[in-house]
Design an enzyme around this catalytic site. Structure first.
Site, short mmCIF file in Angstrom:
data_model
loop_
_atom_site.label_atom_id
_atom_site.label_comp_id
_atom_site.label_asym_id
_atom_site.label_seq_id
_atom_site.Cartn_x
_atom_site.Cartn_y
_atom_site.Cartn_z
N GLY A 24 47.84 -23.31 31.59
CA GLY A 24 47.73 -24.64 31.39
C GLY A 24 49.28 -24.67 31.18
O GLY A 24 49.83 -25.43 30.16
N PRO A 46 53.82 -21.27 40.03
CA PRO A 46 51.99 -21.00 40.14
C PRO A 46 51.96 -19.61 39.24
O PRO A 46 52.27 -18.96 39.03
CB PRO A 46 51.92 -20.63 41.51
CG PRO A 46 52.92 -21.10 42.14
CD PRO A 46 54.47 -21.07 41.31
N HIS A 83 48.73 -17.74 39.92
CA HIS A 83 48.08 -17.01 41.16
C HIS A 83 49.02 -15.54 41.63
O HIS A 83 50.32 -16.15 41.80
CB HIS A 83 47.62 -17.30 42.25
CG HIS A 83 46.27 -18.16 42.07
ND1 HIS A 83 46.64 -19.50 40.68
CD2 HIS A 83 44.83 -18.03 42.11
CE1 HIS A 83 44.45 -19.59 40.51
NE2 HIS A 83 44.10 -18.96 41.76
N SER A 124 49.67 8.39 77.01
CA SER A 124 50.15 7.60 77.91
C SER A 124 50.68 7.88 79.14
O SER A 124 50.77 7.28 80.65
CB SER A 124 51.07 6.09 76.73
OG SER A 124 52.45 6.64 76.15
N SER A 167 57.00 5.12 68.98
CA SER A 167 57.41 4.11 68.15
C SER A 167 56.52 2.89 67.98
O SER A 167 57.12 1.75 68.97
CB SER A 167 59.11 4.00 69.06
OG SER A 167 59.24 3.25 70.43
#
Length: 625
Positions: free
Chosen positions: A29, A105, A107, A464, A534
């Site tokens: 409220g 707020p 929330h 890689s 990294s």
């Protein structure tokens, strides 16, 4: 309604201005209470009232009655959802006081907005739904209020009409709240049972609760004594702009954060200690004899001393600490967790500087206020941390001076505000430790080696081909007479980084340490080849920032995940898919490919030897011998 209870804002307010906020859990409220205050204060224009009646039929939650919450919930999304999202500021006044109220707020996802409202408030009204009692968000907002220096709390037990105006319900909620909030050091906690919808105990005493003999909510707001204003604190003037329109004028513009200043007063630059006196004070209305907290002015000094944006002017006898490490409370606001060692941008006053959390001393359980171990801090989490800044900053403890004790952290890539912080105490004064100069510098070492020192930073997924290409490149550089060294991810984990695991936090610290070592190699005049997955852009950028321009070359070894999994030279992908290796990059831990690497090597359809030659050719084109 008592029409004599309020007057317009032009009436004299005997106790000055009070800034307060309403906060608490969802649907307690808050907006309705502020709407009630505005409605009862007769500050609503007739056309606004008619529009409110129409909006109440469209968006309201109160049947045929006016929904007062819509006076504050101005965003369409707020009205449709019946929630507050943004911080709404409103002004109202009584014959005894003027008020600025922030509706924040409830929330959890908008906790950052609540903190924004609290940062400028002297008092907080914590609303609690009489049917629900004290909830987690109630506790979180209370703790944030305590961190942000609010020392006066009103516990407004709202919707008391929905529990039959029960004294037992009120007493139980107040008891639970006071038990929780007692350790937080508030100067006052005043409970009031109210119905914001119907106005019970808001502006006038309610006949529905004869058992309550305390003041009304507004009666308390009119009379509460808050702490002294910022004008009574030591003078602090963060320089926002060096104002030099011509060669004959040099002033320093900004807003007085705290304290007072007068013409002829002596001031010093907090960081350097350089001193002068105030020759002129230029205010919006012309030249002034003095200025106080909150006033935007330009200061002209008697002497030409080095002052830049972000510097803080202060009295010689009341200087803030100048530090590059300090402890602080952190309220984390980003969906990406906070990781120790990751570099963010810090704004403190008008100064921007790179900064990182070096360690999390403890997290805070907002339900119990207990201190808990933490490796990272999630969204809306609260922690007590050590921080390090890239340059010295002038700070006061937040509880002593909000203006120079508050800061924010900003994500370097998304520009989102990641955290709000409150300085607790300095850890190391920047004047205690200095860079020790040597008799042989980097240029001399590079000249002796007849090469240009540089970091070749190989990044890419496991498998890689980073290390393979890096080793071939080093061999060719060595044959050409270059002084080189390889820092490889596996090798450093046998020694320097043997204490680190593979969590995101450990990966950040792993790269931070390697970056510092790489910088030392470059200072020694060496070409250093760093082969590390990294995975995070932020840490690769952090290493780049450690170097001077031209000393960091990012080499992206671009191999698709499917090809890396097919190669799997160490069998790591197979073990990771079997659940034996958690947090494996590319599978259950992210890899952020470079956005603008200096060199990209695409490995599919070629050989490591060809890639090494391609890299060497590119380096020669870039001017590296």
């Amino acid at each position: 309604m008592d029409t004599n209870a309020y007057a317009a804002g032009t009436e004299a307010a005997t106790r000055g201005l009070l800034r307060f906020l309403t906060c608490g859990s969802v649907d307690d409220g808050k907006s309705t209470l502020i709407g009630r205050l505005l409605y009862d204060s007769q500050l609503i224009m007739e056309d606004t009232l008619k529009s409110l009646e129409k909006d109440s039929r469209r968006h309201g939650t109160t049947g045929e009655e006016i929904d007062l919450a819509l006076l504050v919930d101005g965003l369409e999304a707020e009205r449709q959802q019946g929630i507050t999202i943004d911080v709404a500021y409103r002004f109202f006044a009584t014959p005894r006081r003027s008020f600025i109220v922030a509706d924040t707020p409830g929330h959890e996802q908008y906790t950052r907005n609540m903190a924004t409202g609290a940062s400028n408030s002297d008092l907080a009204i914590i609303l609690i739904d009489a049917r629900k009692g004290v909830l987690t968000q109630t506790k979180r907002h209370t703790y944030i209020c305590s961190l942000l220096g609010i020392r006066h709390i009103v516990v407004a037990v709202n919707k008391i009409d929905l529990v039959g105006f029960s004294q037992d319900a009120f007493d139980r909620i107040v008891g639970d709240y006071v038990t929780f909030a007692a350790p937080l050091g508030f100067h006052s906690i005043v409970p009031v049972p109210i119905s914001a919808r119907y106005g019970d105990n808001v502006t006038t005493r309610s006949g529905n609760m004869p058992w309550y003999r305390g003041t009304t909510l507004v009666g308390h707001l009119e009379t509460v004594e808050v702490e002294q204003e910022a004008a009574d604190k030591p003078f602090r003037f963060p320089v926002q702009w060096v104002n030099r329109p011509n060669l004959d004028f040099r002033g320093f513009s900004g807003t007085v954060a705290s304290g007072r200043i007068a013409r002829g007063d002596q001031v010093v630059v907090a960081a350097s200690g350089k001193a002068s006196r105030v020759a002129r004070i230029l205010a919006p209305g012309g030249e002034a004899d003095s200025a106080a907290a909150g006033e935007a002015v330009t200061l002209c000094l008697e002497d030409e001393i080095d002052i830049a944006r972000g510097d803080v002017l202060c009295p010689p006898s009341q200087r803030p600490a100048v530090v590059d490490q300090f402890a602080a409370h952190i309220l984390w606001m980003d969906e990406e967790p906070m990781l120790p060692g990751r570099q963010y941008l810090m704004r403190i006053g008008n100064l921007w500087t790179p900064a990182s959390v070096t360690s999390i001393r403890h997290g805070v359980n907002v339900n119990t206020l207990e201190h808990e171990p933490a490796r990272q801090v999630e969204l809306n989490g609260i922690a007590f941390c050590n921080l390090s800044t890239a340059r010295p900053v002038a700070v006061d403890a937040y509880e002593e001076n909000r203006a120079t004790g508050a800061f924010i952290l900003v994500d370097r890539f998304t520009n989102r505000t990641a955290a709000a912080g409150m300085v607790a105490f300095p850890l190391r004064r920047a004047t205690n430790i200095h860079h020790e100069s040597t008799l042989v510098d980097k240029a001399a070492r590079a000249a002796l080696n007849q090469q240009k020192p540089v970091v070749l930073w190989f990044t890419g997924l496991s498998g890689s081909g980073k290390s393979t290409v890096a080793k071939l490149v080093e061999r060719e550089l060595h044959r050409a007479g270059r002084l080189t060294y390889i820092l490889d991810g596996d090798n450093v984990r046998h020694g320097l980084n043997r204490d680190l695991g593979f969590t995101d936090a450990d990966r950040v610290e792993n790269i931070r340490r390697i970056g510092e070592v790489a910088r030392l190699f470059v200072d020694a005049g060496v070409i250093v080849l760093c082969s590390f997955i990294s995975p995070f852009r932020a840490e690769r950028q952090m290493v780049r920032d450690l170097m001077e321009p031209g000393e960091f070359v990012e080499v992206f070894v671009d191999t698709p995940l499917e090809e890396c999994m097919r190669r799997d030279p160490k069998g790591l992908y197979a073990r990771a898919r079997a659940g034996a290796i958690p947090n494996f990059t590319g599978l259950d831990s992210p890899y952020e490919p470079p956005e603008a690497p200096e060199i990209t090597l695409r490995t599919v359809g070629t050989t490591p030897e060809a890639l090494a030659q391609e890299l060497l050719r590119r380096l020669r084109e870039m001017g590296y011998p």
